[in-house]
Design an enzyme around this catalytic site. Sequence first.
Site, short mmCIF file in Angstrom:
data_model
loop_
_atom_site.label_atom_id
_atom_site.label_comp_id
_atom_site.label_asym_id
_atom_site.label_seq_id
_atom_site.Cartn_x
_atom_site.Cartn_y
_atom_site.Cartn_z
N ASN A 1 -2.75 -7.29 3.38
CA ASN A 1 -2.62 -5.92 2.89
C ASN A 1 -1.72 -5.03 3.73
OD1 ASN A 1 -3.66 -3.36 1.46
ND2 ASN A 1 -4.22 -3.02 3.60
N SER B 1 2.87 -4.19 -5.10
CA SER B 1 3.00 -2.81 -5.56
C SER B 1 3.65 -2.81 -6.93
CB SER B 1 3.89 -2.01 -4.59
OG SER B 1 4.23 -0.74 -5.12
N TYR C 1 11.37 -0.68 0.34
CA TYR C 1 10.01 -0.93 -0.09
C TYR C 1 9.98 -1.80 -1.35
CZ TYR C 1 5.06 0.05 -0.98
OH TYR C 1 3.71 -0.06 -1.18
N LYS D 1 8.20 -5.62 -1.61
CA LYS D 1 7.05 -5.91 -2.45
C LYS D 1 7.38 -6.91 -3.55
CE LYS D 1 3.97 -3.43 -0.36
NZ LYS D 1 2.82 -4.09 0.31
#
Length: 277
Positions: free
Chosen positions: A99, A165, A179, A183
């Site tokens: 996580n 995500s 990001y 992901k």
Amino acid sequence: MSGTPKALEQFDITGRSALVTGAASGIGLAYAETMAEAGAKVTLTDVDGAAAEREAARLRSEGYEARADQLDVRDRVRTREVFDAHEAAYGGLDIAFANAGLGLGPGFWNPNGYRDPDGQIDTYDPENWDRIIAINLTGAYNTMREAARLMKKGGRGGSIIATSSNAAVVCEPIVPMPYMPSKAGVSHMVRHMAFELGEYKIRVNAILPGPFATNIADGSLQDPVVRKAWDESTLMGKIGDPHQLKPLALYLASDASSYVTGSQMLIDGGMALGRFG
């Protein structure tokens, strides 16, 4: 039907053990709480070891079995040590949540309605790229690698859950650019690992949260303009709270999802359907 487990019985994880990275706050803490509340023995790990221990102590005070360990998921040697310590404490590993993650810097578009001069592809700090990829993608690899090692060694299978995500499948202009690929990489790694580990009865799945009220964006959600932009990006009209992830986390950790692997579980209030206007 005789011999068939009842639906609620399949969610029982009493006596199993779980390890969660990035567990001192936000989504990771919600996962750890869920595992403890459902009867599992839990190791909370975080780069902030003191914060992880505070949360583990709180869980113990509430009658749950929990321990903590400091972990920077970029450190491959330390990651192995932490997993081995979990095995020594609890006799094996049944559930692992990869996580830990972060986002750094602005996206190319500011919620106030203009291009952010620090978030463009040619101006964004490349050191932030390195750190995001190292933690979000390589850190997830390090975590899932050690989880697979212990689960194969134990011989009883297990469940590995990665936090990806909705940014893995849609572009978010107010989110820092690295990001998204970090992901997307996690999501594809989940599919590949599910393909590889199925014969060992190890299931590998991804949870794809949308906007949730956490500290991942350096507290930017405290800005009313930023919060309004995120609220309006969802079909529900507001961002999520980490407690709303708990049932999905338990589903994927438990036998309730015994025939589910390689999946991408989107939980974003419909954000992927209704984009920024």
